[in-house]
Scaffold this active site. Structure first.
Site, PDB file in Angstrom:
ATOM      1  N   HIS A   7       0.735  -0.930  -0.348  1.00  0.00           N
ATOM      2  CA  HIS A   7       0.009   0.038   0.331  1.00  0.00           C
ATOM      3  C   HIS A   7       0.799   1.139   0.173  1.00  0.00           C
ATOM      4  O   HIS A   7       1.862   1.472   0.270  1.00  0.00           O
ATOM      5  CB  HIS A   7      -0.913  -0.212   1.569  1.00  0.00           C
ATOM      6  CG  HIS A   7      -0.128   0.269   2.656  1.00  0.00           C
ATOM      7  ND1 HIS A   7      -0.297  -1.108   3.232  1.00  0.00           N
ATOM      8  CD2 HIS A   7       0.596   0.833   3.241  1.00  0.00           C
ATOM      9  CE1 HIS A   7       1.119  -0.487   4.248  1.00  0.00           C
ATOM     10  NE2 HIS A   7       0.919   0.527   4.386  1.00  0.00           N
ATOM     11  N   GLU A  43      -8.328   4.790   9.584  1.00  0.00           N
ATOM     12  CA  GLU A  43      -7.939   4.180   7.550  1.00  0.00           C
ATOM     13  C   GLU A  43      -8.724   3.552   6.932  1.00  0.00           C
ATOM     14  O   GLU A  43      -9.710   2.863   7.084  1.00  0.00           O
ATOM     15  CB  GLU A  43      -6.714   3.794   8.232  1.00  0.00           C
ATOM     16  CG  GLU A  43      -6.597   2.206   8.807  1.00  0.00           C
ATOM     17  CD  GLU A  43      -5.813   1.902   9.257  1.00  0.00           C
ATOM     18  OE1 GLU A  43      -5.796   0.940   7.818  1.00  0.00           O
ATOM     19  OE2 GLU A  43      -4.988   1.664   9.639  1.00  0.00           O
ATOM     20  N   GLN A  61      -3.876   3.659   0.784  1.00  0.00           N
ATOM     21  CA  GLN A  61      -3.964   3.729   1.845  1.00  0.00           C
ATOM     22  C   GLN A  61      -4.539   5.006   2.648  1.00  0.00           C
ATOM     23  O   GLN A  61      -3.618   5.607   2.771  1.00  0.00           O
ATOM     24  CB  GLN A  61      -3.401   2.820   3.196  1.00  0.00           C
ATOM     25  CG  GLN A  61      -3.614   3.274   4.459  1.00  0.00           C
ATOM     26  CD  GLN A  61      -2.484   2.375   5.410  1.00  0.00           C
ATOM     27  OE1 GLN A  61      -1.290   2.796   5.312  1.00  0.00           O
ATOM     28  NE2 GLN A  61      -2.719   1.646   6.130  1.00  0.00           N
ATOM     29  N   HIS A  85       3.485   7.274   3.598  1.00  0.00           N
ATOM     30  CA  HIS A  85       4.919   5.951   3.872  1.00  0.00           C
ATOM     31  C   HIS A  85       4.319   5.596   2.901  1.00  0.00           C
ATOM     32  O   HIS A  85       3.012   5.080   1.899  1.00  0.00           O
ATOM     33  CB  HIS A  85       4.296   5.556   5.366  1.00  0.00           C
ATOM     34  CG  HIS A  85       3.173   4.860   5.377  1.00  0.00           C
ATOM     35  ND1 HIS A  85       2.233   5.279   6.159  1.00  0.00           N
ATOM     36  CD2 HIS A  85       2.835   3.099   5.179  1.00  0.00           C
ATOM     37  CE1 HIS A  85       1.905   5.004   5.915  1.00  0.00           C
ATOM     38  NE2 HIS A  85       1.535   3.444   5.781  1.00  0.00           N
ATOM     39  N   GLU A 136       6.962   0.743   5.521  1.00  0.00           N
ATOM     40  CA  GLU A 136       6.947  -0.172   6.136  1.00  0.00           C
ATOM     41  C   GLU A 136       6.437  -1.325   5.944  1.00  0.00           C
ATOM     42  O   GLU A 136       6.484  -1.453   4.364  1.00  0.00           O
ATOM     43  CB  GLU A 136       5.521  -0.248   6.427  1.00  0.00           C
ATOM     44  CG  GLU A 136       4.331  -0.380   7.723  1.00  0.00           C
ATOM     45  CD  GLU A 136       3.383  -0.510   7.266  1.00  0.00           C
ATOM     46  OE1 GLU A 136       2.847   1.155   6.777  1.00  0.00           O
ATOM     47  OE2 GLU A 136       2.337  -1.075   7.594  1.00  0.00           O
TER      48      GLU A 136
END
Ligand code: MC0
Length: 143
Positions: A7, A43, A61, A85, A136
C-alpha cells in the site's frame, strides 16, 4: 525480500473527503475501514486489484489522525496532506526485521511486529535512514 507494494499511505485531514475523491475520480472503493488506536489513525484501504487474493493485492491507504500528537497528526501539521509512507509486502516480517536489523544501517522504529490494517503484521523503518521515506514492512494476514 520486498515482494510488491502492499500500500501507499496517504495522510489526509478528512477521511470522508478523501474517500469520496478517490471514488469519484478513480472508481476505487473501500475494502476496509478501521480505527487503529495504537497507531493513532482512522484509516481506509482501497483495493487497486479487487478480486486478487490478499497477498497479491495493492491498496491506497487513506490515513486520518485521531489527534494532533500522533504520527499522522504531526506529519499533517509539518508537511500538510500527502504521501506519508510506503508499505512493502514481505513473506515474514519478523525475519525481514532481523535481516535488516543486522545491517545496522537503519533504525527499526518497531523491533517487534505490530498490528496493522486488515490483520497484517507490520513494522516501520525510520525515514531518516531511508532517504526521507517512512517505510513499512507488511506481512499480510494469511487467507
Ligand atoms: C516524520 N518525518 C517523516 C515522516 N514523519 N519523514 C518522512 N515521512 C514521514 N511520514 C520526519 C520529520 O519530518 C522530521 O524530520 C523527523 O522525521 C522527526 O519527525 P517528528 O515529527 O518529530 O516525529 P517523531 O520523531 O516523533 O516521529 C517520526 C516517526 C513516527 C517516523 C518516528 O512518525 C513513527 O513512529 N512513525 C511510524 C508509525 C506511523 O507512522 N503510524 C501511522 C500510520 P526532520 O528532518 O524535520 O528532523 S499507521 C499505519 O499505516 C498502519 C495502521 C498500517 O499500515 O497498517
Amino acid at each position: 525480500m520486498l515482494q510488491h507494494i502492499d500500500h501507499v499511505g496517504i495522510a489526509c485531514r478528512s477521511l470522508d473527503v478523501a474517500i469520496e475523491r478517490y471514488g469519484a475520480l478513480f472508481g476505487v472503493t473501500v475494502t476496509s475501514l478501521e480505527v487503529n488506536e495504537a497507531q493513532g489513525v482512522r484509516e481506509a484501504m482501497l483495493a487497486l486489484t479487487p478480486g486478487q487474493a490478499a497477498p497479491l493485492a495493492t491498496y491506497i491507504q487513506l490515513l486520518e489522525p485521531l489527534a494532533d500528537d500522533t504520527p499522522v497528526g504531526k506529519f499533517l501539521a509539518k508537511r500538510g496532506e500527502g504521501i506519508h509512507h510506503i508499505g512493502y509486502a514481505v513473506a515474514n516480517v519478523t525475519e525481514a526485521l532481523a535481516t535488516i536489523g543486522e545491517t545496522g544501517r537503519v533504525r527499526l522504529i518497531d523491533s517487534k511486529p505490530r498490528h496493522g490494517s486488515m490483520g497484517a503484521s507490520i513494522a516501520f523503518l525510520h525515514p531518516g535512514d531511508l532517504g526521507g521515506v517512512l517505510t513499512e514492512l507488511v506481512e499480510p494476514k494469511a487467507e
